[in-house]
Write a protein that holds these residues in place. Structure first.
Motif, PDB file in Angstrom:
ATOM      1  N   GLN A   1      19.449 -17.074  -4.544  1.00  0.00           N
ATOM      2  CA  GLN A   1      18.905 -16.113  -5.501  1.00  0.00           C
ATOM      3  C   GLN A   1      18.766 -14.760  -4.800  1.00  0.00           C
ATOM      4  OE1 GLN A   1      15.734 -17.755  -8.234  1.00  0.00           O
ATOM      5  NE2 GLN A   1      15.719 -19.434  -6.759  1.00  0.00           N
ATOM      6  N   PRO A   2      19.884 -14.056  -4.587  1.00  0.00           N
ATOM      7  CA  PRO A   2      19.862 -12.838  -3.772  1.00  0.00           C
ATOM      8  C   PRO A   2      18.999 -11.722  -4.334  1.00  0.00           C
ATOM      9  CG  PRO A   2      21.982 -13.099  -4.876  1.00  0.00           C
ATOM     10  CD  PRO A   2      21.237 -14.378  -5.076  1.00  0.00           C
ATOM     11  N   ASP A   3      18.906 -11.597  -5.665  1.00  0.00           N
ATOM     12  CA  ASP A   3      18.094 -10.525  -6.247  1.00  0.00           C
ATOM     13  C   ASP A   3      16.627 -10.660  -5.845  1.00  0.00           C
ATOM     14  OD1 ASP A   3      20.167  -9.185  -7.537  1.00  0.00           O
ATOM     15  OD2 ASP A   3      20.084 -10.506  -9.280  1.00  0.00           O
ATOM     16  N   LEU A   4      16.110 -11.881  -5.940  1.00  0.00           N
ATOM     17  CA  LEU A   4      14.714 -12.111  -5.549  1.00  0.00           C
ATOM     18  C   LEU A   4      14.538 -11.946  -4.040  1.00  0.00           C
ATOM     19  CD1 LEU A   4      13.851 -15.161  -7.839  1.00  0.00           C
ATOM     20  CD2 LEU A   4      12.953 -12.833  -8.013  1.00  0.00           C
ATOM     21  N   ALA A   5      15.532 -12.350  -3.278  1.00  0.00           N
ATOM     22  CA  ALA A   5      15.469 -12.177  -1.820  1.00  0.00           C
ATOM     23  C   ALA A   5      15.376 -10.701  -1.463  1.00  0.00           C
ATOM     24  CB  ALA A   5      16.694 -12.818  -1.167  1.00  0.00           C
ATOM     25  N   ILE A   6      16.219  -9.877  -2.076  1.00  0.00           N
ATOM     26  CA  ILE A   6      16.196  -8.436  -1.815  1.00  0.00           C
ATOM     27  C   ILE A   6      14.846  -7.842  -2.202  1.00  0.00           C
ATOM     28  CG2 ILE A   6      17.205  -6.233  -2.537  1.00  0.00           C
ATOM     29  CD1 ILE A   6      19.879  -7.767  -2.848  1.00  0.00           C
ATOM     30  N   SER A   7      14.301  -8.291  -3.320  1.00  0.00           N
ATOM     31  CA  SER A   7      13.003  -7.788  -3.786  1.00  0.00           C
ATOM     32  C   SER A   7      11.901  -8.053  -2.767  1.00  0.00           C
ATOM     33  CB  SER A   7      12.657  -8.434  -5.131  1.00  0.00           C
ATOM     34  OG  SER A   7      11.352  -8.068  -5.555  1.00  0.00           O
ATOM     35  N   HIS A   8      11.876  -9.259  -2.216  1.00  0.00           N
ATOM     36  CA  HIS A   8      10.808  -9.592  -1.264  1.00  0.00           C
ATOM     37  C   HIS A   8      11.041  -8.949   0.106  1.00  0.00           C
ATOM     38  CE1 HIS A   8       8.219 -12.257  -3.567  1.00  0.00           C
ATOM     39  NE2 HIS A   8       9.294 -12.753  -4.131  1.00  0.00           N
ATOM     40  N   PHE A   9      12.287  -8.828   0.530  1.00  0.00           N
ATOM     41  CA  PHE A   9      12.553  -8.087   1.769  1.00  0.00           C
ATOM     42  C   PHE A   9      12.084  -6.636   1.623  1.00  0.00           C
ATOM     43  CE2 PHE A   9      16.167 -11.202   2.763  1.00  0.00           C
ATOM     44  CZ  PHE A   9      15.383 -11.912   3.656  1.00  0.00           C
ATOM     45  N   SER A  10      12.345  -6.064   0.463  1.00  0.00           N
ATOM     46  CA  SER A  10      11.917  -4.682   0.211  1.00  0.00           C
ATOM     47  C   SER A  10      10.396  -4.570   0.195  1.00  0.00           C
ATOM     48  CB  SER A  10      12.501  -4.192  -1.124  1.00  0.00           C
ATOM     49  OG  SER A  10      13.916  -4.216  -1.100  1.00  0.00           O
ATOM     50  N   SER A  11       9.730  -5.577  -0.357  1.00  0.00           N
ATOM     51  CA  SER A  11       8.256  -5.577  -0.360  1.00  0.00           C
ATOM     52  C   SER A  11       7.711  -5.672   1.057  1.00  0.00           C
ATOM     53  CB  SER A  11       7.739  -6.742  -1.210  1.00  0.00           C
ATOM     54  OG  SER A  11       8.102  -6.598  -2.562  1.00  0.00           O
ATOM     55  N   ALA A  12       8.345  -6.481   1.887  1.00  0.00           N
ATOM     56  CA  ALA A  12       7.926  -6.576   3.289  1.00  0.00           C
ATOM     57  C   ALA A  12       8.067  -5.225   3.978  1.00  0.00           C
ATOM     58  CB  ALA A  12       8.762  -7.627   4.017  1.00  0.00           C
ATOM     59  N   LYS A  13       9.154  -4.552   3.715  1.00  0.00           N
ATOM     60  CA  LYS A  13       9.371  -3.218   4.291  1.00  0.00           C
ATOM     61  C   LYS A  13       8.304  -2.238   3.809  1.00  0.00           C
ATOM     62  CE  LYS A  13      12.650   0.607   3.985  1.00  0.00           C
ATOM     63  NZ  LYS A  13      13.914   1.065   3.358  1.00  0.00           N
ATOM     64  N   THR A  14       7.990  -2.289   2.515  1.00  0.00           N
ATOM     65  CA  THR A  14       6.981  -1.382   1.959  1.00  0.00           C
ATOM     66  C   THR A  14       5.620  -1.582   2.614  1.00  0.00           C
ATOM     67  OG1 THR A  14       8.127  -1.345  -0.176  1.00  0.00           O
ATOM     68  CG2 THR A  14       5.809  -0.696  -0.163  1.00  0.00           C
ATOM     69  N   VAL A  15       5.237  -2.841   2.821  1.00  0.00           N
ATOM     70  CA  VAL A  15       3.944  -3.137   3.453  1.00  0.00           C
ATOM     71  C   VAL A  15       3.908  -2.573   4.871  1.00  0.00           C
ATOM     72  CG1 VAL A  15       2.441  -4.971   4.308  1.00  0.00           C
ATOM     73  CG2 VAL A  15       3.511  -5.188   2.058  1.00  0.00           C
ATOM     74  N   LEU A  16       4.977  -2.752   5.622  1.00  0.00           N
ATOM     75  CA  LEU A  16       5.013  -2.273   7.005  1.00  0.00           C
ATOM     76  C   LEU A  16       4.986  -0.747   7.069  1.00  0.00           C
ATOM     77  CD1 LEU A  16       7.573  -4.741   8.632  1.00  0.00           C
ATOM     78  CD2 LEU A  16       5.090  -4.754   8.846  1.00  0.00           C
ATOM     79  N   VAL A  17       5.661  -0.100   6.146  1.00  0.00           N
ATOM     80  CA  VAL A  17       5.640   1.371   6.112  1.00  0.00           C
ATOM     81  C   VAL A  17       4.224   1.871   5.818  1.00  0.00           C
ATOM     82  CG1 VAL A  17       6.444   3.391   4.820  1.00  0.00           C
ATOM     83  CG2 VAL A  17       8.071   1.622   5.507  1.00  0.00           C
ATOM     84  N   LYS A  18       3.549   1.210   4.866  1.00  0.00           N
ATOM     85  CA  LYS A  18       2.161   1.579   4.563  1.00  0.00           C
ATOM     86  C   LYS A  18       1.273   1.398   5.795  1.00  0.00           C
ATOM     87  CE  LYS A  18       2.109   0.486  -0.391  1.00  0.00           C
ATOM     88  NZ  LYS A  18       1.524  -0.414  -1.440  1.00  0.00           N
ATOM     89  N   ARG A  19       1.482   0.302   6.499  1.00  0.00           N
ATOM     90  CA  ARG A  19       0.682   0.030   7.694  1.00  0.00           C
ATOM     91  C   ARG A  19       0.907   1.109   8.747  1.00  0.00           C
ATOM     92  NH1 ARG A  19      -3.975  -2.066   9.497  1.00  0.00           N
ATOM     93  NH2 ARG A  19      -3.797  -2.772  11.655  1.00  0.00           N
ATOM     94  N   ARG A  20       2.155   1.499   8.944  1.00  0.00           N
ATOM     95  CA  ARG A  20       2.446   2.521   9.950  1.00  0.00           C
ATOM     96  C   ARG A  20       1.839   3.866   9.562  1.00  0.00           C
ATOM     97  NH1 ARG A  20       8.621   3.708  11.562  1.00  0.00           N
ATOM     98  NH2 ARG A  20       8.624   4.472   9.386  1.00  0.00           N
ATOM     99  N   GLU A  21       1.906   4.203   8.288  1.00  0.00           N
ATOM    100  CA  GLU A  21       1.308   5.451   7.827  1.00  0.00           C
ATOM    101  C   GLU A  21      -0.197   5.460   8.047  1.00  0.00           C
ATOM    102  OE1 GLU A  21       2.513   5.661   3.792  1.00  0.00           O
ATOM    103  OE2 GLU A  21       4.547   6.396   4.233  1.00  0.00           O
ATOM    104  N   LEU A  22      -0.838   4.329   7.779  1.00  0.00           N
ATOM    105  CA  LEU A  22      -2.282   4.216   7.998  1.00  0.00           C
ATOM    106  C   LEU A  22      -2.629   4.405   9.465  1.00  0.00           C
ATOM    107  CD1 LEU A  22      -5.073   3.432   6.674  1.00  0.00           C
ATOM    108  CD2 LEU A  22      -4.590   1.111   7.400  1.00  0.00           C
ATOM    109  N   LEU A  23      -1.841   3.785  10.337  1.00  0.00           N
ATOM    110  CA  LEU A  23      -2.098   3.908  11.776  1.00  0.00           C
ATOM    111  C   LEU A  23      -1.852   5.333  12.271  1.00  0.00           C
ATOM    112  CD1 LEU A  23      -0.432   0.569  12.952  1.00  0.00           C
ATOM    113  CD2 LEU A  23      -2.883   1.067  12.873  1.00  0.00           C
ATOM    114  N   ASP A  24      -0.822   5.970  11.738  1.00  0.00           N
ATOM    115  CA  ASP A  24      -0.562   7.366  12.113  1.00  0.00           C
ATOM    116  C   ASP A  24      -1.731   8.260  11.727  1.00  0.00           C
ATOM    117  OD1 ASP A  24       1.877   6.741  13.199  1.00  0.00           O
ATOM    118  OD2 ASP A  24       3.011   7.212  11.368  1.00  0.00           O
ATOM    119  N   GLY A  25      -2.301   8.007  10.532  1.00  0.00           N
ATOM    120  CA  GLY A  25      -3.452   8.783  10.108  1.00  0.00           C
ATOM    121  C   GLY A  25      -4.668   8.528  10.976  1.00  0.00           C
ATOM    122  N   GLU A  26      -4.856   7.277  11.361  1.00  0.00           N
ATOM    123  CA  GLU A  26      -5.987   6.953  12.240  1.00  0.00           C
ATOM    124  C   GLU A  26      -5.823   7.599  13.602  1.00  0.00           C
ATOM    125  OE1 GLU A  26      -8.280   3.012  14.114  1.00  0.00           O
ATOM    126  OE2 GLU A  26      -6.625   2.778  12.655  1.00  0.00           O
TER     127      GLU A  26
END
Length: 383
Positions: free
Chosen positions: A250-275
């Motif tokens: 089910q590649p569409d769902l796989a891509i969706s969750h990989f993208s969500s993982a990327k989004t979470v990590l980007v948010k985390r990095r932005e938070l750390l940069d602000g801190e």
């Protein structure tokens, strides 16, 4: 390993250190001792067994992974004192490696860095434990009944050990799940999500994508309820879901969750940069932030590659399906054309039959003319 002189707490802490340092075989021995002692004292399904069962099952999974990989990569065994986050990191705690200094990194299904959970594996070999956890009164523990088998069947034994370790890991983690489901509160629910995640990883090792997806979705629901959107543990679940959906095609769902993982990590990095830009940040905290930002920065390209690979896989599957469909349509057209060609000779035959009738009629008229010619000849002679 004897437990006479050690408390379950000591066995548990020792198992945690071995697991964090990447020594699953030694971790399994210490953790199974801790589980056996605690089960004898409190009962097999007591709340005190939830954490030990979870760690024991996780160690068994890492052991199975390490035994299923090919040795000889030349990668040195990780240094326990450098990998462990505990204060105690003396060399005297480092376990023996049974004469080998080689290890293999965890497979692509390992998401330990994404979720901030340790899990490097080594190539240490160990006889597979084989306790049965079906009886309520028995404490989980290893069984090494195959120690006397001949060394000539090592390959077969290793395959059986992998299967045995994964099966035992699933049984132990199921016990942990049962215990956690009976407990209330945020901490116990998050512990249940941890157990579900490792159960899903066991299912992925066994190519059981449906079971893995069910456990991972339950895990994600719990973590989304209690964790912040930038928590790396969410990225860990999304990444594993991506792997599970690839396995289930089910590649569409796989891509969706990989993208969500990327989004979470980007948010985390932005938070750390602000801190990091904050005025009141200790030097120790700054070092920790820099280290985590470095880890996230190293993980993001890998996730992007995973997304790209999955998109390419999806495109190839679609192209193949289109080619198959075009081939079926072409075959149908050829059949139709053949049917049309087959009908033409019938028309020609009927036409030939009509011509033959005309020809026969012509022949008949020619025969009838002969007497007249003879009669004409006779008339001329008479004249």
């Amino acid at each position: 390993m004897s437990t006479e002189s050690r408390s379950p707490e000591q066995c548990l802490e020792e198992g945690k250190k071995y697991l964090a340092a990447g020594y699953p075989a030694e971790a399994v021995e210490s953790l199974q001792d801790a589980c056996a002692i605690l089960a004898e004292e409190y009962g097999q399904t007591a709340p005190e067994l939830a954490e030990p069962y979870y760690l024991y099952g996780k160690a068994l999974l890492e052991l199975a992974r390490s035994q299923s990989t090919v040795l000889g990569s030349g990668i040195p065994v990780p240094n326990k004192s450098s990998d462990s986050s505990d204060d105690e990191g003396d060399d005297e705690d480092a376990p023996e490696t049974n004469g080998t200094n080689e290890a293999t990194p965890s497979t692509v299904s390992s998401t330990t860095n994404i979720g901030e959970t340790p899990g490097p594996s080594t190539g240490n070999e160990r006889e597979a434990p084989g306790p049965s956890t079906a009886n309520e009164g028995e404490a989980p523990g290893p069984s090494t009944a195959n120690e006397g088998e001949a060394s000539g069947s090592n390959d077969t034994n290793e395959g059986e050990e992998d299967e045995s370790d994964l099966k035992l890991a699933w049984e132990i983690l199921e016990l942990a799940r049962v215990i956690c489901q009976k407990q209330n509160g945020e901490e116990n629910k998050l512990k249940l999500s941890d157990v579900q995640l490792v159960l899903a990883e066991v299912s992925l090792e066994n190519d059981q994508s449906d079971e893995a997806i069910a456990d991972l979705n339950s895990c994600l629901q719990i973590r989304e309820l209690f964790l912040e959107p930038h928590d790396r543990r969410l990225a860990e679940v999304h990444f594993n879901l991506g792997l599970a959906y690839i396995l289930s095609k089910q590649p569409d769902l796989a891509i969706s969750h990989f993208s969500s993982a990327k989004t979470v990590l980007v948010k985390r990095r932005e938070l750390l940069d602000g801190e990091m830009r904050g005025a009141e940040v200790s030097e120790e905290r700054k070092m920790a932030i820099k280290e985590e930002v470095s880890e996230i920065t190293a993980l993001l390209p890998d996730i992007k590659v995973k997304i790209s690979d999955t998109q390419e896989m999806k495109r190839m599957v679609e192209d193949k399906e289109n080619q198959t469909l075009a081939g079926e349509e072409s075959g149908f057209s050829a059949v139709s054309s053949s049917a049309a060609d087959f009908s033409k000779p019938a028309t020609d035959i009927s036409h030939l039959v009509r011509k033959r009738v005309v020809t026969e009629a012509g022949e008949g008229s020619s025969v009838a003319k002969k007497p007249r010619t003879q009669e004409n000849g006779q008339a001329s002679a008479e004249q």
